[in-house]
Scaffold this motif. Structure first.
Motif, PDB file in Angstrom:
ATOM      1  N   ASP A  17       0.827  -1.198   0.000  1.00 17.28           N
ATOM      2  CA  ASP A  17       0.000   0.000   0.000  1.00 17.28           C
ATOM      3  C   ASP A  17       0.867   1.257   0.000  1.00 17.28           C
ATOM      4  N   GLY A  67      -3.748  -1.339  -2.445  1.00 15.23           N
ATOM      5  CA  GLY A  67      -3.488  -2.760  -2.380  1.00 15.23           C
ATOM      6  C   GLY A  67      -3.572  -3.382  -1.010  1.00 15.23           C
ATOM      7  N   VAL A 102      -6.482  -6.002  -1.039  1.00 18.16           N
ATOM      8  CA  VAL A 102      -6.197  -7.081  -1.988  1.00 18.16           C
ATOM      9  C   VAL A 102      -5.087  -7.975  -1.454  1.00 18.16           C
ATOM     10  N   THR A 103      -3.996  -7.360  -1.035  1.00 15.90           N
ATOM     11  CA  THR A 103      -2.838  -8.119  -0.573  1.00 15.90           C
ATOM     12  C   THR A 103      -3.140  -8.872   0.713  1.00 15.90           C
ATOM     13  N   THR A 156      -6.046  -9.701   2.125  1.00 15.51           N
ATOM     14  CA  THR A 156      -7.071 -10.741   1.990  1.00 15.51           C
ATOM     15  C   THR A 156      -6.494 -11.985   1.339  1.00 15.51           C
ATOM     16  N   THR A 157      -5.722 -11.798   0.293  1.00 16.53           N
ATOM     17  CA  THR A 157      -5.105 -12.939  -0.390  1.00 16.53           C
ATOM     18  C   THR A 157      -4.181 -13.698   0.554  1.00 16.53           C
ATOM     19  N   SER A 193     -12.141 -11.220   5.022  1.00 17.24           N
ATOM     20  CA  SER A 193     -12.779  -9.929   4.762  1.00 17.24           C
ATOM     21  C   SER A 193     -13.077  -9.190   6.063  1.00 17.24           C
ATOM     22  N   THR A 209     -15.164 -15.043  -4.574  1.00 17.45           N
ATOM     23  CA  THR A 209     -14.197 -14.142  -3.934  1.00 17.45           C
ATOM     24  C   THR A 209     -12.815 -14.311  -4.544  1.00 17.45           C
ATOM     25  N   LEU A 236     -10.660 -11.438  -6.542  1.00 19.58           N
ATOM     26  CA  LEU A 236      -9.289 -11.111  -6.153  1.00 19.58           C
ATOM     27  C   LEU A 236      -8.317 -11.334  -7.308  1.00 19.58           C
ATOM     28  N   ILE A 285      -8.675  -8.427  -9.731  1.00 17.07           N
ATOM     29  CA  ILE A 285      -8.036  -7.233  -9.178  1.00 17.07           C
ATOM     30  C   ILE A 285      -6.516  -7.347  -9.307  1.00 17.07           C
ATOM     31  N   ALA A 286      -5.971  -8.528  -9.025  1.00 16.18           N
ATOM     32  CA  ALA A 286      -4.521  -8.732  -9.139  1.00 16.18           C
ATOM     33  C   ALA A 286      -4.055  -8.557 -10.580  1.00 16.18           C
TER      34      ALA A 286
END
Length: 142
Positions: free
Chosen positions: A18, A24, A27-28, A30-31, A45, A104, A108, A111-112
């Motif tokens: 970020d 990010g 995204v980062t 959560t993954t 989440s 989900t 993701l 988005i990546a």
């Protein structure tokens, strides 16, 4: 205890991303929480959104104090965004974990791919315009 350590590592890594590219965190983290800590999508989440509550509150307060808030734009984004968030959360909460996981993961992944595509093409010159956004655009964006 190991899960808390993985959550801390995911938050640290996400904040590095970020801070480096300006976005990010969700995204980062959560993954990483899904794949490293073994959390389900709903749990990951919830953890990410709980962490973002504090950071967003402080960030919003800071922007307000420095006069960076246009309240017309805030309301144009907040009201439709709040409605869409409620509808999305309601739909997601009515899905089983097995049905929600591929959805989900797919979101993701998209988005990546978008992030990699946007930032792998080198420096992107942006044009700054003083023209305000149209209200319908802000409503759809919200």
């Amino acid at each position: 205890m190991p899960t808390l350590i993985f959550i801390a590592i995911a938050g640290f890594a996400a904040q590095l991303v970020d801070g480096g590219i300006g976005m990010g965190f969700g995204v980062t983290s959560t993954t990483l929480l899904i794949f490293l800590a073994g959390l389900g999508p709903a749990q990951a989440s919830a953890v990410v959104h709980a962490a973002e509550l504090g950071t967003t509150l402080v960030s919003g307060f800071s922007h307000w104090r420095f006069g960076n808030v246009d309240w017309k734009i805030v309301f144009s984004l907040a009201i439709p965004g709040g409605i869409a968030a409620f509808v999305g959360a309601t739909l997601l909460s009515n899905l089983s974990t097995e049905a929600a996981q591929p959805i989900t993961s797919g979101i993701l992944l998209l988005i990546a791919i978008n992030l990699i595509w946007r930032f792998s093409r080198g420096h992107i010159k942006r044009t700054i315009s003083n023209k305000p956004h149209a209200k319908p655009f802000l409503v759809v964006l919200g």
